[in-house]
Design a protein around this motif. Structure first.
Motif, PDB file in Angstrom:
ATOM      1  N   MET A   1       0.840  -1.029   0.110  1.00  0.00           N
ATOM      2  CA  MET A   1      -0.231  -0.009  -0.145  1.00  0.00           C
ATOM      3  C   MET A   1       1.099   1.175   0.447  1.00  0.00           C
ATOM      4  N   ASP A   2       0.519   2.332  -1.074  1.00  0.00           N
ATOM      5  CA  ASP A   2       1.398   3.893  -1.045  1.00  0.00           C
ATOM      6  C   ASP A   2       0.811   4.561   0.017  1.00  0.00           C
ATOM      7  N   VAL A   3       1.870   5.120   0.602  1.00  0.00           N
ATOM      8  CA  VAL A   3       1.861   6.073   1.776  1.00  0.00           C
ATOM      9  C   VAL A   3       2.805   6.982   1.547  1.00  0.00           C
ATOM     10  N   GLY A   4       2.357   8.141   0.645  1.00  0.00           N
ATOM     11  CA  GLY A   4       2.745   9.130   0.289  1.00  0.00           C
ATOM     12  C   GLY A   4       4.404   8.721  -0.900  1.00  0.00           C
ATOM     13  N   ARG A   5       5.374   8.897  -0.328  1.00  0.00           N
ATOM     14  CA  ARG A   5       6.678   8.678  -1.315  1.00  0.00           C
ATOM     15  C   ARG A   5       6.546   7.078  -0.852  1.00  0.00           C
ATOM     16  N   TYR A   6       6.482   6.527  -0.311  1.00  0.00           N
ATOM     17  CA  TYR A   6       6.684   5.212   0.513  1.00  0.00           C
ATOM     18  C   TYR A   6       6.098   3.862  -0.105  1.00  0.00           C
ATOM     19  N   THR A   7       5.896   2.684  -0.403  1.00  0.00           N
ATOM     20  CA  THR A   7       5.227   1.325  -0.734  1.00  0.00           C
ATOM     21  C   THR A   7       5.700   0.837   1.022  1.00  0.00           C
ATOM     22  N   VAL A   8       4.429   0.599   1.757  1.00  0.00           N
ATOM     23  CA  VAL A   8       4.291  -0.028   2.948  1.00  0.00           C
ATOM     24  C   VAL A   8       4.066  -1.663   2.608  1.00  0.00           C
ATOM     25  N   ASP A   9       4.737  -2.437   3.050  1.00  0.00           N
ATOM     26  CA  ASP A   9       4.559  -4.123   3.271  1.00  0.00           C
ATOM     27  C   ASP A   9       3.964  -4.975   4.427  1.00  0.00           C
ATOM     28  N   ALA A  25      14.486   2.435   4.344  1.00  0.00           N
ATOM     29  CA  ALA A  25      14.879   3.832   5.334  1.00  0.00           C
ATOM     30  C   ALA A  25      14.593   3.835   6.125  1.00  0.00           C
ATOM     31  N   VAL A  26      13.426   3.881   6.417  1.00  0.00           N
ATOM     32  CA  VAL A  26      12.084   3.977   7.002  1.00  0.00           C
ATOM     33  C   VAL A  26      12.243   3.059   8.670  1.00  0.00           C
ATOM     34  N   HIS A  27      12.329   3.797   9.600  1.00  0.00           N
ATOM     35  CA  HIS A  27      12.132   2.362  10.458  1.00  0.00           C
ATOM     36  C   HIS A  27      11.092   2.798  11.433  1.00  0.00           C
ATOM     37  N   LEU A  28       9.749   2.321  11.525  1.00  0.00           N
ATOM     38  CA  LEU A  28       9.301   2.494  12.607  1.00  0.00           C
ATOM     39  C   LEU A  28       9.094   1.263  13.967  1.00  0.00           C
ATOM     40  N   THR A  29       8.958   1.920  14.987  1.00  0.00           N
ATOM     41  CA  THR A  29       8.436   1.167  16.090  1.00  0.00           C
ATOM     42  C   THR A  29       7.733   0.079  15.872  1.00  0.00           C
ATOM     43  N   PRO A  30       7.743  -0.744  17.071  1.00  0.00           N
ATOM     44  CA  PRO A  30       6.701  -1.701  17.090  1.00  0.00           C
ATOM     45  C   PRO A  30       5.269  -0.777  17.500  1.00  0.00           C
ATOM     46  N   THR A  31       5.235   0.059  18.204  1.00  0.00           N
ATOM     47  CA  THR A  31       3.382   0.785  18.184  1.00  0.00           C
ATOM     48  C   THR A  31       3.924   1.696  16.773  1.00  0.00           C
ATOM     49  N   GLU A  32       4.495   1.803  16.494  1.00  0.00           N
ATOM     50  CA  GLU A  32       3.860   2.416  15.142  1.00  0.00           C
ATOM     51  C   GLU A  32       3.375   1.405  14.666  1.00  0.00           C
ATOM     52  N   TRP A  33       3.624   0.688  14.115  1.00  0.00           N
ATOM     53  CA  TRP A  33       3.736  -0.835  12.408  1.00  0.00           C
ATOM     54  C   TRP A  33       2.434  -1.150  13.905  1.00  0.00           C
ATOM     55  N   ARG A  34       1.440  -1.360  15.115  1.00  0.00           N
ATOM     56  CA  ARG A  34       0.505  -1.487  15.224  1.00  0.00           C
ATOM     57  C   ARG A  34      -0.439  -0.510  14.125  1.00  0.00           C
ATOM     58  N   LEU A  35      -0.484   0.913  15.415  1.00  0.00           N
ATOM     59  CA  LEU A  35      -0.809   1.669  14.658  1.00  0.00           C
ATOM     60  C   LEU A  35      -1.256   1.970  12.902  1.00  0.00           C
ATOM     61  N   LEU A  36      -0.379   1.745  12.491  1.00  0.00           N
ATOM     62  CA  LEU A  36       0.159   1.621  10.743  1.00  0.00           C
ATOM     63  C   LEU A  36      -0.937   0.969  10.503  1.00  0.00           C
ATOM     64  N   THR A  37      -1.018  -0.578  11.046  1.00  0.00           N
ATOM     65  CA  THR A  37      -1.412  -1.529  10.612  1.00  0.00           C
ATOM     66  C   THR A  37      -2.904  -1.217  10.784  1.00  0.00           C
ATOM     67  N   LEU A  38      -2.894  -0.897  11.289  1.00  0.00           N
ATOM     68  CA  LEU A  38      -4.913  -0.545  11.725  1.00  0.00           C
ATOM     69  C   LEU A  38      -4.862   0.677  10.858  1.00  0.00           C
ATOM     70  N   LEU A  39      -4.517   1.844  10.633  1.00  0.00           N
ATOM     71  CA  LEU A  39      -5.200   2.235   9.531  1.00  0.00           C
ATOM     72  C   LEU A  39      -4.814   1.777   8.397  1.00  0.00           C
ATOM     73  N   LEU A  40      -4.379   1.307   7.767  1.00  0.00           N
ATOM     74  CA  LEU A  40      -3.504   0.767   6.158  1.00  0.00           C
ATOM     75  C   LEU A  40      -5.086  -0.095   6.271  1.00  0.00           C
ATOM     76  N   ARG A  41      -5.228  -0.456   7.377  1.00  0.00           N
ATOM     77  CA  ARG A  41      -6.008  -2.295   7.272  1.00  0.00           C
ATOM     78  C   ARG A  41      -7.611  -1.454   6.687  1.00  0.00           C
ATOM     79  N   ASN A  42      -8.153  -0.220   7.304  1.00  0.00           N
ATOM     80  CA  ASN A  42      -8.883   0.406   7.234  1.00  0.00           C
ATOM     81  C   ASN A  42      -9.456   1.286   6.370  1.00  0.00           C
ATOM     82  N   PRO A  43      -9.138   1.306   5.147  1.00  0.00           N
ATOM     83  CA  PRO A  43      -8.462   2.939   4.343  1.00  0.00           C
ATOM     84  C   PRO A  43      -9.940   3.647   4.554  1.00  0.00           C
TER      85      PRO A  43
END
Length: 101
Positions: A1-9, A25-43
């Motif tokens: 899924m694309d977010v800005g200039r990045y592709t998130v797998d 180049a982009v490193h997320l914390t485990p909490t950031e991953w959980r938050l991003l995952t929830l948002l991306l799975r519910n566009p």
């Protein structure tokens, strides 16, 4: 899924530039991953802060909205082209959040 200039797998927990440069180049914390995952799975779905807090942290933290502000700001800094004017990681009035593809 694309977010800005990045592709998130989400499955591989990787973020790469769409143009293929600087993988990882982009490193997320485990909490950031959980938050991003929830948002991306519910566009485009407005997700109340209480729901995000309960899912990402737990039900004991549903009143700690400052957590969301801090972590959303971090995600925007890392993923949005202009973090002060986000196009993808949106905060709606009334403390609701959504991912806009």
């Amino acid at each position: 899924m694309d977010v800005g200039r990045y592709t998130v797998d989400l499955g591989a927990c990787t973020i790469a530039r769409i143009d293929g440069t600087a993988p990882g180049a982009v490193h997320l914390t485990p909490t950031e991953w959980r938050l991003l995952t929830l948002l991306l799975r519910n566009p485009e779905r407005l997700i109340p802060s209480r729901e995000l807090l309960a899912e990402v942290w737990d039900t004991d933290h549903v009143t700690h909205t400052n957590y969301l502000r801090v972590f959303m700001a971090g995600l925007r800094r890392k993923l949005e082209p202009d973090p002060s004017n986000p196009r993808h990681l949106i905060t709606e009035p009334g403390l609701r959040y959504r991912f806009q593809p």
